[in-house]
Design a protein around this motif. Structure first.
Motif, PDB file in Angstrom:
ATOM      1  N   ALA A 271       0.840  -1.212   0.000  1.00  0.00           N
ATOM      2  CA  ALA A 271       0.000   0.000   0.000  1.00  0.00           C
ATOM      3  C   ALA A 271       0.869   1.254   0.000  1.00  0.00           C
ATOM      4  CB  ALA A 271      -0.923  -0.010   1.208  1.00  0.00           C
ATOM      5  N   VAL A 272       1.956   1.241   0.786  1.00  0.00           N
ATOM      6  CA  VAL A 272       2.853   2.401   0.837  1.00  0.00           C
ATOM      7  C   VAL A 272       3.320   2.756  -0.568  1.00  0.00           C
ATOM      8  CG1 VAL A 272       5.193   3.111   1.523  1.00  0.00           C
ATOM      9  CG2 VAL A 272       3.669   2.073   3.208  1.00  0.00           C
ATOM     10  N   PHE A 273       3.757   1.740  -1.314  1.00  0.00           N
ATOM     11  CA  PHE A 273       4.277   2.012  -2.659  1.00  0.00           C
ATOM     12  C   PHE A 273       3.148   2.351  -3.622  1.00  0.00           C
ATOM     13  CE2 PHE A 273       7.918   0.099  -0.690  1.00  0.00           C
ATOM     14  CZ  PHE A 273       8.971   0.829  -1.248  1.00  0.00           C
ATOM     15  N   SER A 274       2.024   1.698  -3.446  1.00  0.00           N
ATOM     16  CA  SER A 274       0.890   1.973  -4.317  1.00  0.00           C
ATOM     17  C   SER A 274       0.422   3.430  -4.164  1.00  0.00           C
ATOM     18  CB  SER A 274      -0.235   1.002  -3.976  1.00  0.00           C
ATOM     19  OG  SER A 274      -1.318   1.183  -4.828  1.00  0.00           O
ATOM     20  N   PHE A 275       0.449   3.941  -2.933  1.00  0.00           N
ATOM     21  CA  PHE A 275       0.012   5.326  -2.686  1.00  0.00           C
ATOM     22  C   PHE A 275       1.131   6.337  -2.899  1.00  0.00           C
ATOM     23  CE2 PHE A 275      -2.976   3.274   0.595  1.00  0.00           C
ATOM     24  CZ  PHE A 275      -4.004   3.180  -0.333  1.00  0.00           C
ATOM     25  N   GLY A 276       2.336   5.845  -3.193  1.00  0.00           N
ATOM     26  CA  GLY A 276       3.454   6.763  -3.397  1.00  0.00           C
ATOM     27  C   GLY A 276       3.918   7.415  -2.105  1.00  0.00           C
ATOM     28  N   LEU A 277       3.778   6.715  -0.962  1.00  0.00           N
ATOM     29  CA  LEU A 277       4.245   7.273   0.312  1.00  0.00           C
ATOM     30  C   LEU A 277       5.687   6.834   0.574  1.00  0.00           C
ATOM     31  CD1 LEU A 277       1.069   6.529   2.446  1.00  0.00           C
ATOM     32  CD2 LEU A 277       1.832   8.775   1.686  1.00  0.00           C
ATOM     33  N   ALA A 278       6.305   7.445   1.613  1.00  0.00           N
ATOM     34  CA  ALA A 278       7.690   7.100   1.942  1.00  0.00           C
ATOM     35  C   ALA A 278       7.711   5.992   2.985  1.00  0.00           C
ATOM     36  CB  ALA A 278       8.409   8.326   2.478  1.00  0.00           C
ATOM     37  N   PRO A 279       8.410   4.870   2.716  1.00  0.00           N
ATOM     38  CA  PRO A 279       8.435   3.790   3.712  1.00  0.00           C
ATOM     39  C   PRO A 279       9.145   4.189   4.999  1.00  0.00           C
ATOM     40  CG  PRO A 279       9.847   3.248   1.821  1.00  0.00           C
ATOM     41  CD  PRO A 279       9.118   4.507   1.476  1.00  0.00           C
ATOM     42  N   GLU A 280       9.984   5.242   4.927  1.00  0.00           N
ATOM     43  CA  GLU A 280      10.740   5.600   6.140  1.00  0.00           C
ATOM     44  C   GLU A 280      10.054   6.710   6.952  1.00  0.00           C
ATOM     45  OE1 GLU A 280      12.017   7.439   2.519  1.00  0.00           O
ATOM     46  OE2 GLU A 280      12.499   5.413   3.132  1.00  0.00           O
ATOM     47  N   ALA A 281       8.712   6.720   6.930  1.00  0.00           N
ATOM     48  CA  ALA A 281       7.978   7.801   7.606  1.00  0.00           C
ATOM     49  C   ALA A 281       8.095   7.757   9.130  1.00  0.00           C
ATOM     50  CB  ALA A 281       6.514   7.739   7.219  1.00  0.00           C
ATOM     51  N   GLY A 282       8.552   6.632   9.698  1.00  0.00           N
ATOM     52  CA  GLY A 282       8.703   6.551  11.155  1.00  0.00           C
ATOM     53  C   GLY A 282       7.404   6.158  11.851  1.00  0.00           C
ATOM     54  N   PRO A 283       7.292   6.493  13.168  1.00  0.00           N
ATOM     55  CA  PRO A 283       6.156   6.021  13.973  1.00  0.00           C
ATOM     56  C   PRO A 283       4.774   6.335  13.402  1.00  0.00           C
ATOM     57  CG  PRO A 283       7.825   6.985  15.385  1.00  0.00           C
ATOM     58  CD  PRO A 283       8.288   7.214  13.972  1.00  0.00           C
ATOM     59  N   LYS A 284       4.668   7.346  12.541  1.00  0.00           N
ATOM     60  CA  LYS A 284       3.322   7.676  12.044  1.00  0.00           C
ATOM     61  C   LYS A 284       2.910   6.804  10.857  1.00  0.00           C
ATOM     62  CE  LYS A 284       4.891  11.238   8.948  1.00  0.00           C
ATOM     63  NZ  LYS A 284       5.212  12.526   8.599  1.00  0.00           N
ATOM     64  N   LEU A 285       3.871   6.007  10.329  1.00  0.00           N
ATOM     65  CA  LEU A 285       3.635   5.253   9.088  1.00  0.00           C
ATOM     66  C   LEU A 285       2.291   4.527   9.053  1.00  0.00           C
ATOM     67  CD1 LEU A 285       4.935   4.160   6.368  1.00  0.00           C
ATOM     68  CD2 LEU A 285       5.627   2.168   7.685  1.00  0.00           C
ATOM     69  N   VAL A 286       2.076   3.661  10.031  1.00  0.00           N
ATOM     70  CA  VAL A 286       0.891   2.811  10.023  1.00  0.00           C
ATOM     71  C   VAL A 286      -0.391   3.637  10.152  1.00  0.00           C
ATOM     72  CG1 VAL A 286      -0.262   1.048  11.408  1.00  0.00           C
ATOM     73  CG2 VAL A 286       2.128   0.817  10.831  1.00  0.00           C
ATOM     74  N   PHE A 287      -0.303   4.734  10.928  1.00  0.00           N
ATOM     75  CA  PHE A 287      -1.499   5.559  11.143  1.00  0.00           C
ATOM     76  C   PHE A 287      -1.869   6.374   9.898  1.00  0.00           C
ATOM     77  CE2 PHE A 287      -0.214   4.377  15.347  1.00  0.00           C
ATOM     78  CZ  PHE A 287      -1.424   4.124  15.968  1.00  0.00           C
ATOM     79  N   GLU A 288      -0.906   6.546   9.000  1.00  0.00           N
ATOM     80  CA  GLU A 288      -1.227   7.208   7.735  1.00  0.00           C
ATOM     81  C   GLU A 288      -1.720   6.212   6.701  1.00  0.00           C
ATOM     82  OE1 GLU A 288       2.065  10.791   7.658  1.00  0.00           O
ATOM     83  OE2 GLU A 288       2.015   9.317   6.047  1.00  0.00           O
ATOM     84  N   VAL A 289      -1.055   5.053   6.681  1.00  0.00           N
ATOM     85  CA  VAL A 289      -1.319   4.110   5.597  1.00  0.00           C
ATOM     86  C   VAL A 289      -2.622   3.333   5.800  1.00  0.00           C
ATOM     87  CG1 VAL A 289      -0.405   2.122   4.340  1.00  0.00           C
ATOM     88  CG2 VAL A 289       1.144   3.875   5.183  1.00  0.00           C
ATOM     89  N   LEU A 290      -2.857   2.855   7.045  1.00  0.00           N
ATOM     90  CA  LEU A 290      -4.033   1.988   7.253  1.00  0.00           C
ATOM     91  C   LEU A 290      -5.358   2.655   6.861  1.00  0.00           C
ATOM     92  CD1 LEU A 290      -3.108   0.010  10.470  1.00  0.00           C
ATOM     93  CD2 LEU A 290      -3.535  -0.930   8.206  1.00  0.00           C
ATOM     94  N   PRO A 291      -5.609   3.906   7.325  1.00  0.00           N
ATOM     95  CA  PRO A 291      -6.886   4.507   6.924  1.00  0.00           C
ATOM     96  C   PRO A 291      -6.996   4.641   5.403  1.00  0.00           C
ATOM     97  CG  PRO A 291      -5.874   5.772   8.687  1.00  0.00           C
ATOM     98  CD  PRO A 291      -4.859   4.772   8.245  1.00  0.00           C
ATOM     99  N   SER A 292      -5.868   4.896   4.744  1.00  0.00           N
ATOM    100  CA  SER A 292      -5.909   5.000   3.276  1.00  0.00           C
ATOM    101  C   SER A 292      -6.271   3.648   2.662  1.00  0.00           C
ATOM    102  CB  SER A 292      -4.557   5.436   2.707  1.00  0.00           C
ATOM    103  OG  SER A 292      -4.044   6.521   3.428  1.00  0.00           O
ATOM    104  N   ILE A 293      -5.793   2.569   3.294  1.00  0.00           N
ATOM    105  CA  ILE A 293      -6.122   1.238   2.776  1.00  0.00           C
ATOM    106  C   ILE A 293      -7.620   0.969   2.950  1.00  0.00           C
ATOM    107  CG2 ILE A 293      -5.772  -1.251   3.071  1.00  0.00           C
ATOM    108  CD1 ILE A 293      -2.954  -0.714   4.005  1.00  0.00           C
TER     109      ILE A 293
END
Ligand code: PFF
Length: 447
Positions: A271-293
């Motif tokens: 999902a990170v790559f599909s949305f064009g996000l940065a995998p190295e976002a740190g602690p907020k990563l999952v909280f940004e990606v999951l709702p988008s999924i």
């Protein structure tokens, strides 16, 4: 001392240990650590550490707990009479309190996301907006504090009421549900456009991207995820029955825990790559990606509520096991009543957790060793306290404990355990201490 009540069944013992192990460490921490450290190579080193360090160290804790049916301090006193090694328990308690403090702040984040999803505020946004929602939330001191305190209140009420076992029993139904949910999300992520890039990121090791700090992070993550080095598994094993195979039990716990972490990776990175996000976002990563999924799944709002609810539950079984360490100490060693012990533990944890929650807003300028308070405690617990605790129990069991006790515990159960027992002892004597010391020395610049 009278034998304490044990887990009624072997499955009960394993389920409680899995309940402690599976939590935010797998679903929140593992993906962002893997993302920050280049993906595949980190995951490979992580799995290696689980096998050669994690399982043996878990067994060292199991041996200490089950051979005495006591929690850490009493167990050490019984196993090493006349020595002062039982004082090391205080280091474990410090580690558990620090872990519980920063961990409950993230549990607070899960509460906020559960609230947002229940009230429909987590749907209908763009990927970028989800990043904004997280930043706005953590920038608000009262919201962060409110959820952290609420979560801790629930946690300590559970501890007070003595209903942990009930919660652990419930988790036997809810954990498999979380597992099933992860499978659904995995299938969904794998069908996203561009998901192959995410899979490549996690399954193709690129050692060029792995720094030495990344190796220490993998070690710390393995200990954090398996709940090691803070005497938690000693306490749980003190309730185990005497006739089961510890090696098998540790293997099952480690395997399930690692499986959940890898599954979380397979949900997140495509999902990170599909949305064009940065995998190295740190602690907020999952909280940004999951709702988008969830956003692009049919019935996403329901998935979202269900997921955050189950995640909260998984986190609660982990915080219960963390709280039990210092509460059991205060009751067994200091003669405190359960109420008093729980109150004291709560006061200390709430104070430190408050500083952690404020480190994203009011105290964001406060830096210690170049880190904000949350990051400092997160790093200190996984990368210092837990490996140190693991070094201690591995060395103690590998070198100092009566050989007959160690072998008696390890060889219990079946022939496979008898065959694997020398291998475990070898890991405890040489591999685990050497690896932990080398990583520490290298990290501190001595080597
Ligand atoms: N293993 C838990 C997780 O991965 O979320 C965290 C944890 C629980 C660490 C209990 C240590 C512990 F004693």
């Amino acid at each position: 001392m009278a034998k304490r009540a044990g887990f009624a069944t072997r499955i009960g013992a394993i389920a409680a240990s899995v309940g402690s192990a599976v939590g935010l460490g797998n679903i929140w921490r593992f993906p962002y650590e893997a993302g920050e450290n280049g993906g595949g190579a980190f995951i490979l080193v992580y799995v290696l550490f689980v096998l050669v360090l994690g399982i043996p160290v878990m067994l060292s804790e199991f041996i200490i707990g089950r051979s005495t049916h006591k929690s850490m301090m009493g167990a050490l006193r019984e196993l090493m009479p006349g020595s002062r090694v039982h004082w090391f328990t205080l280091v474990c308690i410090a580690g558990s309190v620090i872990t519980l403090s920063f961990y409950s702040v993230v549990c607070g984040w899960v509460c906020e996301y559960l609230y947002l999803s229940l009230t429909g505020q987590l749907t209908g946004h763009s990927v970028q907006e989800y990043g904004g929602i997280f930043s706005t939330f953590v920038a608000s001191p009262w919201r962060c504090l409110g959820w952290t305190w609420l979560f801790l209140a629930v946690n300590f009420v559970v501890m007070l009421g003595g209903v942990q076992r009930g919660i652990e029993r419930m988790s036997r139904v809810l954990m498999p549900l979380l597992f099933l949910l992860l499978i659904v999300f995995m299938v969904n992520s794998l069908t996203m456009p561009g998901s192959a890039q995410g899979l490549k990121f996690i399954f193709t090791p690129d050692f060029g991207k792995l720094t030495f700090e990344g190796v220490l992070d993998a070690l710390g993550q393995a200990f954090m995820s398996l709940s090691l080095g803070v005497a938690c598994m000693v306490t749980y094993a003190s309730y185990f029955q005497d006739n089961s195979s510890l090696i098998k039990d540790a293997g099952v716990v480690a395997m399930l825990d690692t499986l959940v972490a890898i599954m979380a990776g397979i949900v997140i990175f495509p999902a990170v790559f599909s949305f064009g996000l940065a995998p190295e976002a740190g602690p907020k990563l999952v909280f940004e990606v999951l709702p988008s999924i969830f956003q692009q799944m049919s019935g996403g709002a329901v998935w979202c509520v269900l997921f955050f609810l189950l995640l909260l539950f998984a986190s609660l079984t982990s915080t219960i096991s963390l709280s039990e360490i210092s509460i059991a100490f205060a009751i067994e060693e200091r003669g405190a009543s359960r109420n008093r012990a729980t109150l004291w533990c709560a006061v200390v944890v709430v104070a430190i957790a408050t500083l952690c929650a404020l480190s994203f807003n009011v105290l964001d300028q406060v830096k210690i060793l170049g880190r904000d308070i949350f990051t400092l405690l997160n790093d200190a617990s996984a990368n210092v306290f837990m490996p140190l605790g693991g070094l201690f129990t591995a060395t103690l069991v590998g070198w100092f404990l009566d050989r007959r006790v160690v072998r008696g515990q390890l060889e219990q159960g079946d022939t496979l355990s008898r065959r694997l027992s020398p291998c475990v002892v070898w890991c405890l004597r040489y591999v685990a201490p050497a690896a932990i010391v080398l990583i520490f020395l290298h990290y501190t610049g001595v080597l």
